[in-house]
Write a protein that holds these residues in place. Structure first.
Motif, PDB file in Angstrom:
ATOM      1  N   MET A   1       0.827  -1.206   0.000  1.00 21.71           N
ATOM      2  CA  MET A   1       0.000   0.000   0.000  1.00 21.71           C
ATOM      3  C   MET A   1       0.859   1.253   0.000  1.00 21.71           C
ATOM      4  SD  MET A   1      -3.039   1.053  -0.025  1.00 21.71           S
ATOM      5  CE  MET A   1      -4.291   2.099   0.640  1.00 21.71           C
ATOM      6  N   ASP A   2       1.839   1.251   0.907  1.00 22.02           N
ATOM      7  CA  ASP A   2       2.743   2.396   0.988  1.00 22.02           C
ATOM      8  C   ASP A   2       3.457   2.626  -0.335  1.00 22.02           C
ATOM      9  OD1 ASP A   2       2.752   3.971   3.156  1.00 22.02           O
ATOM     10  OD2 ASP A   2       4.715   3.345   3.892  1.00 22.02           O
ATOM     11  N   LEU A   3       3.938   1.502  -0.913  1.00 18.44           N
ATOM     12  CA  LEU A   3       4.690   1.588  -2.162  1.00 18.44           C
ATOM     13  C   LEU A   3       3.795   2.124  -3.281  1.00 18.44           C
ATOM     14  CD1 LEU A   3       7.404   0.818  -3.589  1.00 18.44           C
ATOM     15  CD2 LEU A   3       6.217  -1.269  -4.286  1.00 18.44           C
ATOM     16  N   VAL A   4       2.579   1.566  -3.362  1.00 23.48           N
ATOM     17  CA  VAL A   4       1.654   1.989  -4.423  1.00 23.48           C
ATOM     18  C   VAL A   4       1.393   3.489  -4.325  1.00 23.48           C
ATOM     19  CG1 VAL A   4      -0.653   1.718  -5.362  1.00 23.48           C
ATOM     20  CG2 VAL A   4       0.567  -0.275  -4.519  1.00 23.48           C
ATOM     21  N   VAL A   5       1.115   3.944  -3.085  1.00 20.30           N
ATOM     22  CA  VAL A   5       0.823   5.372  -2.906  1.00 20.30           C
ATOM     23  C   VAL A   5       2.034   6.211  -3.276  1.00 20.30           C
ATOM     24  CG1 VAL A   5       0.280   7.148  -1.214  1.00 20.30           C
ATOM     25  CG2 VAL A   5      -0.975   5.008  -1.197  1.00 20.30           C
ATOM     26  N   ASN A   6       3.240   5.726  -2.893  1.00 29.95           N
ATOM     27  CA  ASN A   6       4.459   6.455  -3.255  1.00 29.95           C
ATOM     28  C   ASN A   6       4.561   6.622  -4.766  1.00 29.95           C
ATOM     29  OD1 ASN A   6       5.491   7.060  -0.798  1.00 29.95           O
ATOM     30  ND2 ASN A   6       6.688   5.181  -0.618  1.00 29.95           N
ATOM     31  N   VAL A   7       4.361   5.505  -5.478  1.00 31.16           N
ATOM     32  CA  VAL A   7       4.476   5.548  -6.939  1.00 31.16           C
ATOM     33  C   VAL A   7       3.431   6.490  -7.520  1.00 31.16           C
ATOM     34  CG1 VAL A   7       4.230   4.195  -9.047  1.00 31.16           C
ATOM     35  CG2 VAL A   7       5.495   3.259  -7.112  1.00 31.16           C
ATOM     36  N   ILE A   8       2.191   6.370  -7.017  1.00 33.06           N
ATOM     37  CA  ILE A   8       1.107   7.218  -7.533  1.00 33.06           C
ATOM     38  C   ILE A   8       1.454   8.692  -7.352  1.00 33.06           C
ATOM     39  CG2 ILE A   8      -1.232   8.004  -7.009  1.00 33.06           C
ATOM     40  CD1 ILE A   8      -2.027   5.099  -6.654  1.00 33.06           C
ATOM     41  N   ALA A  49      -4.675  10.188  -2.532  1.00 34.48           N
ATOM     42  CA  ALA A  49      -3.828   9.011  -2.339  1.00 34.48           C
ATOM     43  C   ALA A  49      -3.242   8.996  -0.921  1.00 34.48           C
ATOM     44  CB  ALA A  49      -2.699   9.004  -3.381  1.00 34.48           C
ATOM     45  N   GLU A  50      -2.865  10.189  -0.430  1.00 33.28           N
ATOM     46  CA  GLU A  50      -2.359  10.294   0.936  1.00 33.28           C
ATOM     47  C   GLU A  50      -3.431   9.857   1.939  1.00 33.28           C
ATOM     48  OE1 GLU A  50       0.760  11.092   1.398  1.00 33.28           O
ATOM     49  OE2 GLU A  50       0.581  10.770   3.570  1.00 33.28           O
ATOM     50  N   GLY A  51      -4.688  10.225   1.641  1.00 36.51           N
ATOM     51  CA  GLY A  51      -5.802   9.796   2.492  1.00 36.51           C
ATOM     52  C   GLY A  51      -5.901   8.283   2.546  1.00 36.51           C
ATOM     53  N   ALA A  52      -5.649   7.624   1.382  1.00 37.68           N
ATOM     54  CA  ALA A  52      -5.704   6.160   1.350  1.00 37.68           C
ATOM     55  C   ALA A  52      -4.578   5.566   2.183  1.00 37.68           C
ATOM     56  CB  ALA A  52      -5.599   5.674  -0.092  1.00 37.68           C
ATOM     57  N   ARG A  53      -3.392   6.190   2.139  1.00 35.66           N
ATOM     58  CA  ARG A  53      -2.256   5.667   2.884  1.00 35.66           C
ATOM     59  C   ARG A  53      -2.526   5.715   4.383  1.00 35.66           C
ATOM     60  NH1 ARG A  53       3.352   6.601   1.719  1.00 35.66           N
ATOM     61  NH2 ARG A  53       2.914   8.531   0.644  1.00 35.66           N
ATOM     62  N   ARG A  54      -3.057   6.839   4.835  1.00 39.94           N
ATOM     63  CA  ARG A  54      -3.246   6.995   6.281  1.00 39.94           C
ATOM     64  C   ARG A  54      -4.608   6.511   6.749  1.00 39.94           C
ATOM     65  NH1 ARG A  54      -0.200  12.642   7.638  1.00 39.94           N
ATOM     66  NH2 ARG A  54       1.438  12.369   6.103  1.00 39.94           N
ATOM     67  N   GLY A  55      -5.459   6.096   5.800  1.00 46.48           N
ATOM     68  CA  GLY A  55      -6.802   5.683   6.178  1.00 46.48           C
ATOM     69  C   GLY A  55      -7.554   6.777   6.908  1.00 46.48           C
ATOM     70  N   SER A  56      -7.249   7.996   6.532  1.00 48.28           N
ATOM     71  CA  SER A  56      -7.817   9.127   7.264  1.00 48.28           C
ATOM     72  C   SER A  56      -8.783   9.911   6.391  1.00 48.28           C
ATOM     73  CB  SER A  56      -6.693  10.046   7.736  1.00 48.28           C
ATOM     74  OG  SER A  56      -7.191  11.342   7.930  1.00 48.28           O
ATOM     75  N   GLU A  57      -9.846  10.396   7.023  1.00 49.78           N
ATOM     76  CA  GLU A  57     -10.833  11.183   6.280  1.00 49.78           C
ATOM     77  C   GLU A  57     -10.562  12.674   6.414  1.00 49.78           C
ATOM     78  OE1 GLU A  57     -14.308   9.744   8.116  1.00 49.78           O
ATOM     79  OE2 GLU A  57     -13.838   7.695   7.546  1.00 49.78           O
ATOM     80  N   LEU A  58      -9.473  13.007   7.103  1.00 47.78           N
ATOM     81  CA  LEU A  58      -9.181  14.425   7.330  1.00 47.78           C
ATOM     82  C   LEU A  58      -8.911  15.164   6.031  1.00 47.78           C
ATOM     83  CD1 LEU A  58      -6.952  14.468  10.525  1.00 47.78           C
ATOM     84  CD2 LEU A  58      -9.177  15.546  10.193  1.00 47.78           C
ATOM     85  N   PHE A  59      -8.503  14.409   4.989  1.00 46.18           N
ATOM     86  CA  PHE A  59      -8.111  15.060   3.741  1.00 46.18           C
ATOM     87  C   PHE A  59      -9.313  15.404   2.877  1.00 46.18           C
ATOM     88  CE2 PHE A  59      -4.616  12.455   5.140  1.00 46.18           C
ATOM     89  CZ  PHE A  59      -3.570  13.350   5.094  1.00 46.18           C
ATOM     90  N   VAL A  60     -10.470  14.845   3.253  1.00 50.78           N
ATOM     91  CA  VAL A  60     -11.645  15.006   2.387  1.00 50.78           C
ATOM     92  C   VAL A  60     -12.001  16.472   2.133  1.00 50.78           C
ATOM     93  CG1 VAL A  60     -14.120  14.664   2.329  1.00 50.78           C
ATOM     94  CG2 VAL A  60     -12.604  12.736   2.794  1.00 50.78           C
ATOM     95  N   PRO A  61     -12.120  17.313   3.170  1.00 51.50           N
ATOM     96  CA  PRO A  61     -12.457  18.712   2.884  1.00 51.50           C
ATOM     97  C   PRO A  61     -11.418  19.398   2.009  1.00 51.50           C
ATOM     98  CG  PRO A  61     -12.488  18.271   5.244  1.00 51.50           C
ATOM     99  CD  PRO A  61     -11.977  17.048   4.592  1.00 51.50           C
TER     100      PRO A  61
ATOM    101  N   GLY B   6     -10.194  -3.607  -1.321  1.00 49.13           N
ATOM    102  CA  GLY B   6      -8.920  -2.898  -1.313  1.00 49.13           C
ATOM    103  C   GLY B   6      -8.178  -3.044  -2.623  1.00 49.13           C
ATOM    104  N   ALA B   7      -8.186  -4.287  -3.177  1.00 48.12           N
ATOM    105  CA  ALA B   7      -7.500  -4.510  -4.454  1.00 48.12           C
ATOM    106  C   ALA B   7      -8.153  -3.695  -5.561  1.00 48.12           C
ATOM    107  CB  ALA B   7      -7.526  -6.003  -4.796  1.00 48.12           C
ATOM    108  N   ALA B  55      -9.306   5.465  -3.433  1.00 50.09           N
ATOM    109  CA  ALA B  55      -8.671   5.675  -2.131  1.00 50.09           C
ATOM    110  C   ALA B  55      -9.610   5.260  -1.005  1.00 50.09           C
ATOM    111  CB  ALA B  55      -8.272   7.147  -1.980  1.00 50.09           C
ATOM    112  N   GLY B  56     -10.884   5.590  -1.164  1.00 54.04           N
ATOM    113  CA  GLY B  56     -11.865   5.204  -0.151  1.00 54.04           C
ATOM    114  C   GLY B  56     -11.980   3.697  -0.028  1.00 54.04           C
ATOM    115  N   LEU B  57     -12.020   3.010  -1.189  1.00 50.23           N
ATOM    116  CA  LEU B  57     -12.099   1.547  -1.174  1.00 50.23           C
ATOM    117  C   LEU B  57     -10.834   0.957  -0.553  1.00 50.23           C
ATOM    118  CD1 LEU B  57     -13.644   0.519  -4.612  1.00 50.23           C
ATOM    119  CD2 LEU B  57     -14.742   0.572  -2.380  1.00 50.23           C
ATOM    120  N   ALA B  58      -9.665   1.492  -0.956  1.00 47.88           N
ATOM    121  CA  ALA B  58      -8.398   0.935  -0.498  1.00 47.88           C
ATOM    122  C   ALA B  58      -8.230   1.125   1.006  1.00 47.88           C
ATOM    123  CB  ALA B  58      -7.238   1.585  -1.243  1.00 47.88           C
ATOM    124  N   ALA B  59      -8.731   2.256   1.518  1.00 52.57           N
ATOM    125  CA  ALA B  59      -8.589   2.519   2.946  1.00 52.57           C
ATOM    126  C   ALA B  59      -9.722   1.874   3.735  1.00 52.57           C
ATOM    127  CB  ALA B  59      -8.555   4.029   3.193  1.00 52.57           C
ATOM    128  N   ALA B  60     -10.594   1.114   3.025  1.00 52.37           N
ATOM    129  CA  ALA B  60     -11.759   0.479   3.665  1.00 52.37           C
ATOM    130  C   ALA B  60     -12.556   1.500   4.463  1.00 52.37           C
ATOM    131  CB  ALA B  60     -11.322  -0.686   4.554  1.00 52.37           C
TER     132      ALA B  60
END
Lengths: 86, 280
Positions: A1-8, A49-61, B6-7, B55-60
């Protein structure tokens, strides 16, 4: 996941380069604003993509605001181009 | 289950990234301002929508995925508007580039129309939609949030000039429209992406084609104009009303009939999605 986000994020950042060249080159104002609009969308993509890495919704706004600024900016410049010469 | 989601999310994000990068390259590579717009805003909008949703799907995270979908819908509405305005401005400023065929030459710009007082009608459905969007953005179903959203939505409804009665919508028609339209988006994105990848831009043949619409309904005309604009390779540059005529800038021009056929198919689907009101 980290790698994918880095590449993206790397690819999105690299993609800003041709757009930036277009901003410099022009030759018309329309070209520049299209390229700038695109750069903002790339930025929003990187933030998502950063939001996906951290699983955080803070980036949404932030994403919403960036896309909104891109849209409003483009529309304002379009109006400007249209009325400038009349 | 979450692993599959996620995939899928990662695949969507990668697809969106590729699309955005191609859009950026197209902006540098394409020969004229209007052709650059084909590459840029639309592909990148779709790309961002894919990244955000993925991103939403990947972060579940359902909230993130929901916002991603919301952003995608928002971009679907805004990208054609800014594209249309920029395209029109570029054309009027004489920056359209080399056109093989130009139906718009000599046509006076349409000032457009606004709703008359008699057409103004307060709707409850529009504020309701706004409140739903508001609550989704806050991700909080507290009483205060809903009341705050309601206050703003009612304010917008009372101030905005966009106050014509909402059109009747056919759910099945809308679904059919968007399924078919999604296919067209994919095909045209691939086509423009291919144009970007191949080094020579010799298949770019730009033209502006006038496409008369059969419909009398403003909503149908609007939906068609927006759909045409969001598809890379075609862009609504201008539109005159009464009767509705779209002026479509195309990237791969062969015949005017081909363009009119494609738009007519969209119009047929749109007419079924927004059926005409029975005369009261």
């Amino acid at each position: 996941m980290d790698l994918v986000v880095n590449v993206i994020q790397l690819v999105l950042g690299a993609a800003a380069l041709p757009a930036l060249i277009r901003v410099g080159r022009g030759p018309t104002l329309v070209d520049r604003i299209v390229a700038l609009d695109l750069i903002l969308l790339l930025l929003a993509g990187g933030i998502a993509a950063e939001g996906a890495r951290r699983g955080s919704e803070l980036f949404v706004p932030v994403i919403v605001v960036v896309t909104l600024v891109a849209f409003v900016g483009t529309v304002v410049v379009a109006r400007f181009v249209e009325w400038r010469d009349t | 289950m979450t692993e599959i989601a996620g995939a899928i999310g990662i695949v969507l994000m990668v697809a969106g990234t590729v699309l955005s990068a191609l859009a950026a390259w197209g902006v540098l590579d394409f020969p004229s301002p209007l052709s650059r717009m084909h590459a840029a805003t639309k592909s990148a909008s779709l790309g961002l929508g894919l990244i955000a949703f993925g991103a939403g799907l990947a972060a579940a995270s359902p909230a993130l995925a929901g916002i991603g979908a919301l952003v995608a819908v928002f971009l679907f509405m805004t990208a054609p508007v800014s594209g249309h305005m920029l395209g029109r401005a570029a054309y009027l400023a004489g920056q359209a580039g080399q056109l093989l065929h130009d139906d718009l030459a000599g046509v006076a710009p349409d000032p457009g129309s606004s709703a008359t007082a008699a057409e103004k009608k307060v709707s409850l459905r529009r504020p309701a939609v706004l409140v739903v969007v508001w609550v989704i953005l806050w991700r909080d179903l507290a009483v205060g949030t809903v009341l705050g959203g309601l206050a703003i939505a009612l304010f917008v409804e009372s101030v905005l000039r966009v106050t014509r009665p909402s059109p009747r919508l056919s759910i099945t028609g809308l679904v059919a429209f968007y399924v078919r339209y999604l296919g067209m988006i994919v095909v045209s994105n691939v086509r423009v992406a291919w144009e970007v990848i191949t080094p020579r831009n010799d298949r770019i043949r730009e033209a502006v084609v006038a496409v008369p619409l059969a419909t009398k309904s403003e909503s149908v005309a609007l939906l068609v104009a927006n759909a045409v604009s969001f598809t890379p390779g075609s862009l609504t540059v201008d539109m005159t009303s009464d009767p509705f005529v779209l002026y479509v800038h195309v990237l791969h021009f062969s015949t005017t009939d081909e363009v009119r056929h494609a738009v007519a198919e969209l119009e047929g689907l749109a007419t079924r999605a927004i059926p005409e009101r029975a005369p009261a």
